[in-house]
Scaffold this active site. Structure first.
Site, PDB file in Angstrom:
ATOM      1  N   CYS A 136      -7.138  -5.010  -2.728  1.00 20.54           N
ATOM      2  CA  CYS A 136      -7.365  -5.246  -1.422  1.00 20.54           C
ATOM      3  C   CYS A 136      -6.650  -4.037  -0.270  1.00 20.54           C
ATOM      4  O   CYS A 136      -6.730  -4.015   0.654  1.00 20.54           O
ATOM      5  CB  CYS A 136      -6.713  -6.624  -1.149  1.00 20.54           C
ATOM      6  SG  CYS A 136      -7.614  -7.818  -2.101  1.00 20.54           S
ATOM      7  N   HIS A 391     -13.477 -10.563   4.753  1.00 22.15           N
ATOM      8  CA  HIS A 391     -12.376  -9.465   3.879  1.00 22.15           C
ATOM      9  C   HIS A 391     -13.132  -8.630   3.080  1.00 22.15           C
ATOM     10  O   HIS A 391     -13.331  -9.122   1.703  1.00 22.15           O
ATOM     11  CB  HIS A 391     -11.551 -10.337   3.105  1.00 22.15           C
ATOM     12  CG  HIS A 391     -10.356  -9.716   2.330  1.00 22.15           C
ATOM     13  ND1 HIS A 391     -10.299  -8.277   2.451  1.00 22.15           N
ATOM     14  CD2 HIS A 391      -9.440 -10.088   1.295  1.00 22.15           C
ATOM     15  CE1 HIS A 391      -9.235  -7.840   1.428  1.00 22.15           C
ATOM     16  NE2 HIS A 391      -8.928  -8.941   0.603  1.00 22.15           N
ATOM     17  N   CYS A 423      -1.460  -8.115   0.920  1.00 22.30           N
ATOM     18  CA  CYS A 423      -1.228  -8.610  -0.400  1.00 22.30           C
ATOM     19  C   CYS A 423      -2.358  -7.804  -1.250  1.00 22.30           C
ATOM     20  O   CYS A 423      -3.474  -7.333  -0.885  1.00 22.30           O
ATOM     21  CB  CYS A 423      -1.253  -9.796  -0.629  1.00 22.30           C
ATOM     22  SG  CYS A 423      -2.621 -11.034  -0.400  1.00 22.30           S
ATOM     23  N   GLY A 425      -3.996  -8.102  -5.328  1.00 18.97           N
ATOM     24  CA  GLY A 425      -4.380  -8.536  -6.593  1.00 18.97           C
ATOM     25  C   GLY A 425      -3.723  -8.136  -7.754  1.00 18.97           C
ATOM     26  O   GLY A 425      -3.453  -6.904  -7.776  1.00 18.97           O
TER      27      GLY A 425
END
Length: 460
Positions: A136, A391, A423, A425
């Site tokens: 991300c 996103h 954040c 993954g």
């Protein structure tokens, strides 16, 4: 205040003649015209700064059913690559490298698609391009990689970009899982569905369903207000594409110019009706999670000396970047760890930051991070976030950068420092600190007191 005095002394030591009689005891503090009283210590002054001179994004559209459902990934990336060049007058052949953050596309195929996009955008064969994947944060990592290369002297001008077509590349695991994973809990947790990590954050840190839904409503309302007032026009590049009727196969040419995932009328009552999406008695729903989306973004960076020589206005200055690791089971807490590190590396404190763009992967983790850092919600995602906008994984970091810098420009002297964070993954977090581009205050908060020999026009 002592840190502020030290900052002033560093500046004076750098600028004064060797034979000066200045002493540290002669320095007192005063607030500068830029409104800065932070003990911010610049290690490089102006010419060696890496600056942002253009930042654009496509609209963000719902995957599989939005405006880009039938758009090739390379046709998403090309318009933003072209836009940053056209906006600055930089010649395409002057770009030292293009780095594109992307997550879901197959590695070799996505690399070729990005190369094709560069050709579609008018770049010559001499300009290289590569992809980077830190999930991300990939778009922000792409920007940080370009900054590092400029700092290292590899080239003076580069593009950090991001791309994701979740219509073309759904989230899925390819192949089998290593059996050794069963013996390593951390490795197992890397495979947890992101929604389960959201539930873990909510449970472990006490984030209620009502708090999550409230964050979602706020995101949609702010994004709707920003759209209605035209705020996003400065950062969005309209994209000409096609829509295919799934029943007849008929193609229609369209221009997509607005984000299509914002729910203007979202209310707490409506969200409360939604069932948990990942755990039977959980609190994470489709309404308080980020949307699965398509989009692209690009940021043009260069050495400040180059921008000054060419008369190109500076949108922002890249000040620091940090990537950190956290427990994969609660990967969403990443910004709560990454932001303090990036801010500290920039010589700042959290209270010095005027605006934050924190990716709303899930309302649970977003709410926790803001609370953990003690952030004023009026400074965070002031134009909405990923819950409302969407996103597109690889594009989010560069998208947030564009949104942040354009908002800081609008606010002028009321906004000097901003942070982009998200954040990641498998248990990580990333953050970067930017300074508004038009800030100049080399000596505006330092003066000797013995004879009132002012060193700047705003000293009183």
């Amino acid at each position: 205040m002592e840190r502020l005095r030290l900052r002033q002394q560093v500046l004076l030591d750098h600028l004064r003649p060797v034979a000066s009689n200045f002493r540290a005891a002669d320095i007192v503090t005063s607030i500068c015209s830029a409104g800065d009283s932070a003990a911010y210590l610049r290690t490089t002054d102006f010419d060696d700064d890496v600056v942002v001179v253009a930042a654009f994004r496509t609209p963000i559209c719902k995957a599989k059913r939005g405006g880009f459902k039938d758009t090739y990934p390379d046709d998403l990336l090309a318009p933003v690559l072209k836009a940053v060049i056209e906006a600055t007058g930089v010649k395409p052949e002057e770009i030292g490298d293009i780095v594109v953050g992307s997550v879901l596309g197959p590695g070799a195929q996505r690399a070729n698609e990005c190369r094709m996009a560069a050709f579609f955008a008018g770049f010559p064969e001499t300009v290289p391009i590569r992809t980077v994947n830190r999930q991300c944060s990939s778009g922000l990592q792409a920007i940080a990689d370009v900054v590092a290369s400029i700092k290292a002297g590899y080239y003076d001008i580069g593009i950090g970009a991001g791309l994701e077509s979740m219509s073309s590349n759904p989230m899925a695991w390819d192949g089998s899982v290593n059996p050794k994973t069963q013996a390593n809990q951390r490795a197992q947790d890397c495979l947890l569905p992101m929604g389960i990590t959201s539930e873990n954050v909510a449970e472990r840190y006490g984030v209620s369903r009502k708090q999550q839904d409230a964050a979602s409503v706020r995101s949609h309302k702010r994004a709707a207000a920003a759209t209605a007032s035209g705020k996003f026009r400065d950062e969005i590049v309209p994209v000409q594409t096609k829509l295919v009727d799934p029943k007849t196969g008929e193609e229609k040419s369209v221009i997509i110019s607005v984000d299509d995932g914002i729910r203007q009328g979202a209310t707490l009552a409506d969200l409360a009706k939604l069932k948990p999406a990942f755990r039977k008695n959980g609190s994470t729903t489709a309404g308080n999670s980020s949307q699965v989306s398509d989009g692209a973004s690009a940021v043009l960076l260069m050495r400040r000396a180059v921008a000054l020589r060419r008369g190109i206005p500076v949108l922002g200055v890249f000040r620091s970047f940090a990537a950190v690791g956290v427990d994969p089971a609660v990967m969403g807490v990443g910004p709560a760890v990454a932001i303090p590190k990036a801010v500290k590396d920039a010589g700042l404190e959290i209270s010095d930051i005027d605006l934050f763009e924190i990716n709303e992967a899930f309302a649970s983790q977003f709410t926790y991070c803001c609370k953990e850092l003690g952030l004023d919600e009026e400074k965070v995602n002031v134009n909405g976030g990923a819950i409302a906008l969407g996103h597109p994984l690889g594009a989010t970091g560069a998208r947030c950068t564009a949104t942040l810098l354009h908002e800081m420009k609008r606010r002028g002297k009321d906004s000097r420092f901003g942070v982009v964070s998200m954040c990641i993954g498998s248990g990580m977090g990333a953050a970067a600190v930017f300074e508004r581009g038009s800030v100049v205050d080399q000596l505006s908060i330092a003066r000797p007191i013995k004879d009132n020999n002012y060193l700047s026009k705003d000293a009183k």
